[in-house]
Design a protein around this motif. Structure first.
Motif, PDB file in Angstrom:
ATOM      1  N   LEU B 389       0.678  -1.314  -0.020  1.00  0.00           N
ATOM      2  CA  LEU B 389       0.043   0.004  -0.122  1.00  0.00           C
ATOM      3  C   LEU B 389       0.812   1.287   0.196  1.00  0.00           C
ATOM      4  O   LEU B 389       0.479   2.282  -0.661  1.00  0.00           O
ATOM      5  N   ALA B 390       1.969   1.202   0.768  1.00  0.00           N
ATOM      6  CA  ALA B 390       2.894   2.362   0.751  1.00  0.00           C
ATOM      7  C   ALA B 390       3.602   2.521  -0.686  1.00  0.00           C
ATOM      8  O   ALA B 390       3.616   3.729  -1.017  1.00  0.00           O
ATOM      9  N   LEU B 391       3.997   1.458  -1.078  1.00  0.00           N
ATOM     10  CA  LEU B 391       4.483   1.578  -2.531  1.00  0.00           C
ATOM     11  C   LEU B 391       3.418   2.196  -3.577  1.00  0.00           C
ATOM     12  O   LEU B 391       3.731   3.055  -4.308  1.00  0.00           O
ATOM     13  N   LEU B 392       2.054   1.568  -3.496  1.00  0.00           N
ATOM     14  CA  LEU B 392       1.279   2.181  -4.150  1.00  0.00           C
ATOM     15  C   LEU B 392       1.093   3.509  -4.046  1.00  0.00           C
ATOM     16  O   LEU B 392       0.985   4.454  -4.867  1.00  0.00           O
ATOM     17  N   ALA B 395       3.788   5.562  -5.454  1.00  0.00           N
ATOM     18  CA  ALA B 395       3.648   5.603  -6.884  1.00  0.00           C
ATOM     19  C   ALA B 395       2.744   6.655  -7.576  1.00  0.00           C
ATOM     20  O   ALA B 395       3.072   7.420  -8.297  1.00  0.00           O
ATOM     21  N   LEU B 396       1.594   6.507  -6.686  1.00  0.00           N
ATOM     22  CA  LEU B 396       0.576   7.348  -7.044  1.00  0.00           C
ATOM     23  C   LEU B 396       0.808   8.765  -7.236  1.00  0.00           C
ATOM     24  O   LEU B 396       0.596   9.477  -8.087  1.00  0.00           O
ATOM     25  N   LEU B 452       4.757   6.279   7.849  1.00  0.00           N
ATOM     26  CA  LEU B 452       6.262   6.081   8.276  1.00  0.00           C
ATOM     27  C   LEU B 452       6.996   5.494   7.025  1.00  0.00           C
ATOM     28  O   LEU B 452       8.114   5.737   6.813  1.00  0.00           O
ATOM     29  N   LEU B 453       6.201   4.262   6.361  1.00  0.00           N
ATOM     30  CA  LEU B 453       7.111   3.836   5.395  1.00  0.00           C
ATOM     31  C   LEU B 453       7.204   4.534   4.311  1.00  0.00           C
ATOM     32  O   LEU B 453       8.148   4.609   3.674  1.00  0.00           O
ATOM     33  N   LEU B 454       6.128   5.306   3.831  1.00  0.00           N
ATOM     34  CA  LEU B 454       6.092   6.110   2.882  1.00  0.00           C
ATOM     35  C   LEU B 454       7.156   7.042   2.856  1.00  0.00           C
ATOM     36  O   LEU B 454       7.852   7.520   1.971  1.00  0.00           O
ATOM     37  N   LEU B 455       7.347   7.646   4.229  1.00  0.00           N
ATOM     38  CA  LEU B 455       8.349   8.614   4.573  1.00  0.00           C
ATOM     39  C   LEU B 455       9.564   8.160   3.961  1.00  0.00           C
ATOM     40  O   LEU B 455      10.674   8.796   3.253  1.00  0.00           O
ATOM     41  N   TYR B 460      12.755   7.151  -3.346  1.00  0.00           N
ATOM     42  CA  TYR B 460      13.509   6.306  -4.365  1.00  0.00           C
ATOM     43  C   TYR B 460      12.656   6.472  -5.743  1.00  0.00           C
ATOM     44  O   TYR B 460      13.320   6.459  -6.951  1.00  0.00           O
ATOM     45  N   ILE B 461      11.442   6.151  -5.524  1.00  0.00           N
ATOM     46  CA  ILE B 461      10.558   6.276  -6.907  1.00  0.00           C
ATOM     47  C   ILE B 461      10.437   7.686  -7.368  1.00  0.00           C
ATOM     48  O   ILE B 461      10.705   7.657  -8.649  1.00  0.00           O
TER      49      ILE B 461
END
Lengths: 481, 586
Positions: B389-392, B395-396, B452-455, B460-461
């Motif tokens: 979810l964090a990756l998505l 990316a969004l 926090l993960l998103l942070l 990188y993306i």
């Protein structure tokens, strides 16, 4: 007998006796890259090694220098077998192989450093050598600041600074443009003739026939698959040699014939004045016989057809040109007019011959009736003709076609053909063979190749009725997926 | 800075001019004065560090919240990073060298790298700490060594792989030149192998050190069972400040962090990149080579040049000639029989050791409680969802933003440096601060951990998307305009396929980072409370806290296995697709 006399007076510097290079295969047999060869490098000569691309001339050079170990046979240095050590030789590389992070001076000093020459002495010798090759003023430059010709001069300086007994050169001029190459060639010759270099022999590997005749005192022509000496002769023309002179042209012509018609024995022109054949040595020496005995694993003899790496567009272009010229042309003149190296022209010629569109005779190329039809045809008809010729003459395409027809889903994994080719060719040659085969097969619409899935899929054969549809002329290129 | 470009001879002239024209004095001696000052400061630093590290173990270091203490804290953090980096570099050179030249070792060393790279480093923390404290009983050095070792394991693998890959790609003719001219092993190393790998090593070092900050911030202050480990440093400062809810200190801390990173960039990375430019294997000189004013300063320092001439050069000459002599004496490089036997013995010992380890781990795992495993399994699913979810989410927002920045050079000029600074602040340093905000707003860690993960991973993306958008050729863009492709059509036909390879690269890195970050993001000691949510990361942290090493081991292996599997099944395939089908070839 005369052989023995010569041997007594001039002792060769380097000699390879019964060497051979082959790569072992998983099934226990071997693929031979260089066939059993005897070769001697005598002092006082420029020797040129000629041969088509991929024939193993570079491999032979690397065995002569001790860079690569032969599979069997011995390397003899001043009459003593050399095992493991590096003889006092130097190589000038095609890609220059300079260290881009070292300055010109540091590049030339590096081999002396390796020999433990102290800094002051090293500096002096490097500067002197740079001066000889005309590079004074460039000492602090980095290679990337120099032009190709200048880079190769650094390559020469680095080779000469160690005062090698034999200077080896691996296609030293082929990465340079024509004018630069010509200039560098004549400067090398001048250094050699005026004895400004201490080197006692030069051994140059090239695919450029004129270059060989221009420079060499002795020419060795290699045949391929596996590499073997096809012709070995001395040239007695005086320097500077005139490219336009009849004797020069004769020699070039002769080499062309040897290289294009591997099956035929050719006579050396004007043997008395310009050139002399070095007779093959009578019988094998004891060392060679030993080497022969040591070959435990059998070498495969039954050969698979080897495709020349030519594009369909090249074949069509050459046929059109030949047809326009009335169907027959001298090879040498053809190459000259197309400003092509023999290395680039040969595969196209071989493809034409293989497909039955042309044949070679005495240094001439002659169009066949099928070739005439092909040259006259339009885009779609050409595809049909090419398909017929390919299915008739090209072994691998025949195999693919019959397998695809027999399989229920009309497709097969590419690994299957990789495996077939693996048994006959070295690794990178397999890749090239497969590339060429897919290129031809796609054009002939025998199959399509799905690179992602790695499968060959049968396609509908072309029909002459399609001829009205205008298609991209470059359909020989792989379609973009 | 124009005077920097003058040729050496002109510089000589200006030195002569000093006696007649005073104004140039400042310029000419500035570098020397600076270098001298740096030398004195370094000496002082060594003294202070030596005193603290060799001092007795203080289990509960009081972390001061005074901004004045920050300079020293930053220094300590920096020192840990530096030591860990030096260790990593040494390991890299040895590992890469052996893997590149020993085919038998290569066959297991390279897959091993792949696995080691996927292991969540933070779960090593408890084991490493306890071992190190036991190794240096009663000394502060133990805890320090633990932290350093942890950073080391976080940054070494990609460097080792880069060095190995560089060694493998040295052109054949260059190798042959070194061989035919009889280079000794040493000469080959300093004149060919090291320079050839320099650029890859530099870039990977930068990435590794950035990752090092991430781990350092997390491990400077942590609880293990009843023991509270604290190291004076930026990370502990920020945690302490956030715990106390002291906004002023938090701002000071983050400011210092950014300052340290910007200074590192200016004084270390930029000069190194500019210097490494000369190791580029290229046929012609590139026109826009990176430059650095610090490097120019160093190059023009006369005292440094003198020192080099007097020390480094004669020394390297000695070493070079020594090895040349050794080589000349020992031409038949034959290994004696005892050496071969020694190697075999070592290999056997190694194999026995590995076998023993595997058996022990299997025994531990067999003895695990069912409930524990079940919990870990549920945690795995939760973390899997959270990470993706964090990756998505990442990316969004980063894809449109990145493409907008990449397509607009003016925007890129402003946005890129800003994004770089934002990205360089290690997410773990911000965790306590974000947590503080979350608590004030009233959200739980369940949602908060995604933030926090998103942070940590969105950057990188973003960077990769920007790079990808810049790399799309103008003629393709124009072609789209000519055919009136707009909106969705344009995205489908041009933009998404164009940035695909870059996007994949960014997502791979982000995915690995997110799994690792979950260990700190799902479980947090804060203001005396424990904030936690369901997840494998939380399981790992909890097991660490409770001293349940069996569960810790199982959960860690589970996470490593998951990461390796995802890499193999998803990312590697996408990577292959990007390499073949979506590569923009010229």
């Amino acid at each position: 007998m005369s052989e023995a006399v010569i041997k007594a007076t001039i002792e060769p510097i380097i000699e390879v006796l019964g060497v051979e290079k082959s790569y072992p295969q998983p099934d226990g047999t071997r693929i031979q890259v260089v066939g059993l060869t005897n070769l001697a490098i005598e002092p006082g000569k420029i020797i040129a090694l000629l041969g088509p691309s991929g024939c193993g001339k570079s491999t032979l050079l690397r065995m002569l220098t001790g860079l690569s170990q032969p599979s069997s046979g011995t390397l003899v240095w001043h009459g003593k077998p050399l095992d493991g050590q590096m003889p006092n030789v130097a190589i000038v590389f095609q890609s220059f192989a300079l260290f881009p992070w070292l300055t010109v001076l540091e590049n030339v000093e590096a081999p002396l450093e390796a020999r433990g020459v102290p800094a002051v002495e090293r500096h002096k010798r490097a500067l002197r050598t740079l001066d000889t090759v005309g590079l004074d003023g460039f000492e602090t430059a980095y290679p990337k600041e120099l032009s190709g010709g200048m880079k190769q001069r650094v390559g020469f300086a680095r080779a000469l600074v160690v005062e090698p007994e034999v200077l080896f050169m691996d296609e030293p001029f082929s990465a340079l443009d024509v004018l630069t190459a010509e200039n560098l060639r004549s400067e090398l010759l001048e250094l050699w003739l005026s004895k400004k270099m201490t080197t006692s022999a030069i051994f140059i590997v090239t695919h450029n026939i004129e270059e060989a005749v221009m420079l060499a005192d002795r020419v060795i022509v290699l045949g391929r698959n596996p590499a073997r000496v096809r012709s070995d002769f001395n040239i007695r023309l005086k320097h500077p040699r005139d490219r336009k002179s009849a004797r020069f042209v004769e020699l070039v012509d002769y080499i062309y014939k040897v290289m294009t018609e591997p099956e035929v024995e050719h006579a050396l022109p004007d043997a008395n004045t310009t050139a002399e054949i070095i007779l093959p040595k009578g019988g094998l020496s004891a060392l060679t016989k030993d080497a022969l005995k040591k070959q435990e694993a059998p070498v495969r003899t039954a050969r698979y057809q080897m495709l020349p790496h030519a594009r369909v567009g090249g074949v069509a272009g050459l046929m059109e040109l030949l047809h326009d010229r009335g169907g027959r042309e001298d090879l040498f003149r053809l190459a000259e007019e197309l400003v092509m190296n023999v290395e680039d022209l040969l595969p196209i010629l071989e493809a034409c011959v293989l497909l039955g569109f042309a044949w070679l005779k005495e240094g001439d190329v002659q169009i066949t009736p099928q070739g005439v039809v092909f040259a006259d045809a339009d885009i779609q008809q050409r595809k049909v003709l090419f398909r017929q010729a390919a299915l008739e003459h090209v072994t691998i395409l025949k195999q693919i076609d019959s397998i695809l027809k027999r399989k229920s889903d009309h497709s097969i994994a590419d690994e299957f053909f990789h495996d077939i080719l693996d048994e006959h060719f070295a690794e990178d040659e397999v890749q090239r063979q497969f590339e060429t085969a897919t290129n031809w097969g796609r054009y002939a619409e025998i199959f399509d190749y799905d690179r992602e899935k790695g499968r060959l899929v049968q396609t509908e054969p072309p029909t002459p009725a399609d001829a009205t549809v205008v298609e991209n002329h470059n359909s020989a290129l792989p379609p973009k997926s | 800075m124009t005077h920097m470009k003058k040729s050496p001879s002109l510089r000589g002239f200006s030195a002569y001019r000093i006696w007649t024209q005073l104004p140039s004095i400042e310029i000419s001696y500035l570098p020397d004065v600076l270098m001298f000052g740096a030398g004195i400061a370094l000496f002082y630093g060594v003294l202070v560090v030596g005193r603290t590290w060799l001092g007795p173990f203080t289990p509960e270091v009081e972390i001061s919240r005074s901004p004045l203490a920050l300079a020293a804290y930053a220094g300590y953090s920096l020192l840990r990073i530096t030591i860990a980096y030096v260790l990593s570099l040494a390991f890299t050179l040895i590992y890469g060298y052996v893997a590149a030249y020993n085919p038998r070792a290569e066959r297991f060393m390279i897959p091993l790298l792949d696995v080691l790279q996927s292991i969540p480093v933070l779960s090593f923390l408890p084991g490493v700490m306890l071992a190190m404290v036991a190794l240096f009983p009663g000394r502060q050095l133990g805890v320090e060594a633990g932290a350093i070792l942890l950073i080391f394991t976080g940054q070494v693998w990609n460097m080792a792989f880069s060095f190995y890959a560089s060694l493998k790609s040295i052109p054949k003719e260059m190798r042959e030149a070194a061989k035919i001219y009889g280079f000794s092993g040493w000469q080959r190393f300093v004149q060919m192998e090291l320079p050839f790998s320099a650029i890859g090593l530099v870039w990977n070092s930068m990435m590794s050190v950035a990752g090092g900050w991430f781990f350092l911030m997390a491990c400077e202050m942590f609880v293990l069972g009843s023991r509270d480990f604290r190291l004076p440093g930026l990370g502990s400062y920020l945690q302490t400040a956030a715990s106390a809810g002291d906004t002023r200190s938090i701002l000071w801390g983050i400011g210092t962090m950014i300052a340290v990173i910007v200074l590192l960039d200016q004084f270390i990375w930029r000069p190194v990149i500019a210097w490494a430019e000369k190791f580029k294997v290229e046929q012609v000189e590139s026109s826009d080579a990176p430059r650095s004013w610090v490097l120019d300063l160093i190059r023009h320092s006369r005292s440094l040049a003198q020192i080099r001439k007097k020390t480094v050069r004669p020394l390297s000459e000695r070493v070079m000639l020594y090895f040349a002599q050794v080589r000349a004496d020992d031409k038949t490089e034959q290994r004696s029989a005892w050496k071969i036997w020694l190697m075999r013995l070592l290999a056997v010992v190694l194999l026995v050791g590995i076998g023993y380890g595997v058996v022990r781990v299997a025994m531990i795992l067999a003895g695990l409680q069912r409930a524990g495993l079940q919990e870990a399994g549920i945690g795995l699913a939760a973390t899997f969802l959270r990470v993706n979810l964090a990756l998505l989410l990442g990316a969004l927002w980063t894809i449109p933003a990145g493409v907008a920045i990449g397509f607009n050079p003016r925007l890129a000029r402003i946005a890129q440096p800003l994004a770089q600074i934002a990205a360089s602040v290690p997410a773990t340093a911000l965790f306590p601060v974000v947590l503080l905000l979350l608590i004030r707003v009233g959200g739980g860690l369940g949602v908060g951990s995604i933030l926090l993960l998103l942070l940590g991973t969105q950057w990188y993306i973003l960077f990769n998307v920007i790079a990808g958008a810049i790399a799309i050729p103008t003629d393709l863009k124009e072609c789209c305009s000519v055919f009136r492709m707009h909106g969705i059509e344009r995205w489908k036909k041009l933009i998404l396929p164009g940035i695909f390879p870059y996007l994949v690269t960014g997502m791979v890195t982000a995915s690995g980072g997110a799994w690792n970050a979950s260990i700190v993001a799902e479980y947090f000691h804060f203001k005396g409370h424990i904030y936690t949510t369901t997840g494998l990361g939380a399981t790992i942290s909890q097991a660490t806290d409770a001293g349940n090493f069996n569960l810790l081991l199982a959960a860690t292996m589970m996470m490593a296995a998951t990461v390796v599997t995802i890499n193999r099944l998803v990312w590697r395939r996408l990577y292959a697709l990007a390499e073949t089908r979506y590569r923009l070839e010229t």
